[in-house]
Design an enzyme around this catalytic site. Structure first.
Site, PDB file in Angstrom:
ATOM      1  N   ASN A 159       0.801  -1.239   0.000  1.00  0.00           N
ATOM      2  CA  ASN A 159       0.000   0.000   0.000  1.00  0.00           C
ATOM      3  C   ASN A 159       0.828   1.282   0.000  1.00  0.00           C
ATOM      4  O   ASN A 159       0.377   2.305  -0.472  1.00  0.00           O
ATOM      5  CB  ASN A 159      -1.013  -0.013   1.159  1.00  0.00           C
ATOM      6  CG  ASN A 159      -0.386  -0.257   2.501  1.00  0.00           C
ATOM      7  OD1 ASN A 159       0.771  -0.642   2.590  1.00  0.00           O
ATOM      8  ND2 ASN A 159      -1.140  -0.030   3.541  1.00  0.00           N
ATOM      9  N   GLU A 257       4.214  -4.583  12.370  1.00  0.00           N
ATOM     10  CA  GLU A 257       3.186  -3.552  12.201  1.00  0.00           C
ATOM     11  C   GLU A 257       2.063  -4.173  11.381  1.00  0.00           C
ATOM     12  O   GLU A 257       2.252  -4.459  10.197  1.00  0.00           O
ATOM     13  CB  GLU A 257       3.776  -2.333  11.497  1.00  0.00           C
ATOM     14  CG  GLU A 257       4.957  -1.808  12.288  1.00  0.00           C
ATOM     15  CD  GLU A 257       5.372  -0.412  11.901  1.00  0.00           C
ATOM     16  OE1 GLU A 257       5.962   0.256  12.749  1.00  0.00           O
ATOM     17  OE2 GLU A 257       5.106  -0.001  10.764  1.00  0.00           O
ATOM     18  N   CYS A 291      -3.277   0.899   6.845  1.00  0.00           N
ATOM     19  CA  CYS A 291      -3.455   0.237   8.141  1.00  0.00           C
ATOM     20  C   CYS A 291      -4.126   1.167   9.136  1.00  0.00           C
ATOM     21  O   CYS A 291      -4.868   0.724  10.005  1.00  0.00           O
ATOM     22  CB  CYS A 291      -2.117  -0.222   8.686  1.00  0.00           C
ATOM     23  SG  CYS A 291      -0.940   1.117   8.839  1.00  0.00           S
TER      24      CYS A 291
END
Ligand code: NAP
Length: 489
Positions: A159, A257, A291
């Protein structure tokens, strides 16, 4: 952008190992333009375990000299790299928009942010401090040192094809580690240029290495390699758990993450238009494939209708289109698989009894014909047990849940497996402080969306992350290990 692409796409790339571009014995695979599916951007390695081993060995061989390089030199090299990112921002933005789909303005912002994060990391190289303690007896002293851990394996999702690699590689180099980086299969093109720029800035051969290939094929070899001291991974919670298990087997450290289901809680807040602007921007930037995207709005029941009106007004301003359209404010989803997943959640939401207020349509005609475009979707009548309220959708879908009071809103906000970022909108200081303290979330944003800063720690709790947070000073805990030195004199 289109002319530049015509002139520059279709080339064949290799891995960057020990300062050399090398072909993989696994051959290459084509990567396609996200908004023009028929255009091949380039052919990229389909790497094998042998490529991984070579890259790790190169990083291991380069480690002693890089760790011994004086910190001001490492800082100067990274500062130069940041300058080069700014110099080449247009080309990097073209590459990353083409492979990922995001608009050019978002892509430029990503490149410039990578430069700012690198400058912060470069400064940190000069602040690797320890403590000095008095000894227990006379003529003794004790001090703690921080030393780089060695070779770091860095693995990124698709992303943010520029900021995620830079967020891992620049701090690693600042602290004296060497790196083997594996990008997502879908987005290797901007990374290739990043390697060239690190080398041009003066990073010695072998200090940063790139292996391009499928995670399912080479991921385990990289994560499990005995010469890899730490794994910095950004991606899904499922992969994070798998990596954690492998790393735990040999006590390799991890910085994970992972996913999010980030709430924006709207309490007694007078400026609902401001709240709606912040929420819509945080929900639909990068087409919701972030995210930290806000995906749940939890609003006091008596404010719900007014807030929904403001949200709908903001969503109506979004112009969906390809990166090269200067009017576009939201690009396509990265590929068909991601679009299928998002559309499935929209179907599930309707089936569960939520009401689709706007969006969720596929655009197929004209400029939309060759990309995976879904218009920004807003659901209301969402309840906490629905799957669309609990699972990460990773697309342009926002859900509105209604709460009886602030306590009910807090309970809903925390009622998820994730704990990455949260926003709270309130004019009451007591509620702001209460939520800042009691939200189970790595990051809490009061009266603004979930945008993070280039120098503050970034990370999540619960199933959203594990290990030291990235970006900020917290990186010291991941990229260095402590040594305690006792001296008698
Ligand atoms: P993903 O499927 O977990 O993939 C992430 C990376 O892991 C890719 O490079 C992938 O390679 C690689 N990988 C796959 N299998 C592997 C294995 N066995 N061993 C090692 N690596 C392996 O995630 P994604 O779909 O690309 O990205 C979306 C997810 O990332 C979302 O859940 C999102 O929330 C999360 N994310 C989190 C943050 C954060 O900071 N918390 C930031 C951005 C994204 P391939 O591409 O070759 O499969």
């Amino acid at each position: 952008m289109l002319t530049w692409l015509e002139q520059n796409c279709g080339k064949t790339y290799g891995n960057f190992i020990g300062g050399e571009w090398t072909a993989s014995e696994g051959g290459t695979v084509p990567i396609y333009h996200a908004a023009r599916r028929s255009q091949v951007l380039g052919y990229f390695p389909n790497s094998t375990e042998a490529d991984v081993n070579r890259a790790v060995e190169a990083a291991h061989a380069a480690f002693p000299a890089w760790a011994a390089t004086p910190a001001p030199e490492r800082t100067a090299i990274l500062m130069k790299f940041a300058d080069l990112l700014e110099r080449d921002q247009e080309e990097l933005a073209y590459r990353l928009s083409a492979e990922q789909g995001k608009t050019l303005s978002e892509a430029r912002g990503e490149v410039l942010r990578a430069a700012r994060e690198t400058r912060f990391a470069a400064g940190e190289a000069l602040r690797i401090a320890g403590d000095t303690l008095p000894g227990e007896r006379g003529r003794t002293s004790i001090r703690t040192l921080r030393q780089p851990i060695g070779v770091v394996a860095a693995i990124a999702p698709w992303n943010f094809p520029v900021i995620t690699p830079v967020r891992k590689i620049s701090p690693a180099l600042a602290y004296g580690c060497t790196v083997v980086f594996k990008p997502a299969t879908a987005t290797p093109w901007a990374t290739v240029r990043l390697m060239e720029l690190y080398a041009k800035a003066g990073v010695p051969a072998g200090v940063v290495n790139l292996v391009i290939g499928s995670g399912s094929k080479i991921g385990d070899a990289l994560v499990s390699h005995p010469l890899v001291a730490g794994i910095s991974f950004t991606g899904s919670t499922a992969q994070g758990l798998r990596i954690q298990r492998l790393a735990a087997g040999r006590l390799a450290r991890t910085q994970l993450e992972l996913g999010g289901k980030n709430p924006a809680v709207v309490l007694d807040y007078a400026d609902l238009e401001h709240a709606a602007r912040q929420i819509v921007s945080a929900a639909f930037t990068c087409s919701g494939q972030r995210c930290t995207a806000i995906s749940r709005v939890i609003v006091l029941r008596e404010r719900a209708e007014a807030l929904k009106e403001s949200l709908l007004a903001e969503i109506a301003k979004i112009k969906v289109g390809p990166a090269w359209d200067p009017e576009a404010t939201m690009g396509p989803l990265i590929n068909q698989a991601q679009m299928d997943a998002v559309l499935e959640y929209i179907r599930i939401g309707k089936e569960e009894g939520a009401r689709l207020l706007t969006g969720g349509e596929v655009l197929r005609d004209g400029i939309y014909a060759e990309g995976c475009y879904v218009t920004p979707a807003l659901f209301d009548r969402v309840t906490p047990e629905m799957r669309i309220a609990r699972e990460e959708i990773f697309g342009p879908v926002l859900c509105v849940l209604e709460a009886e009071d602030a306590e009910d809103a807090l309970r809903m906000a925390n009622d998820t497996d994730y704990g990455l970022a949260a926003a709270v909108f309130t004019d009451r200081l007591a509620d702001a402080e209460d939520f800042a303290g009691r939200l189970r979330s790595g990051m809490v944003h009061i009266n603004h969306g979930t945008a993070s800063a280039v120098h503050a720690p970034f990370g999540g709790v619960k199933m959203s992350g594990y290990g030291p947070y990235s970006i900020g000073r917290s990186n010291l805990e991941f990229f260095t290990e402590m040594k305690v030195v006792y001296v008698q004199y």
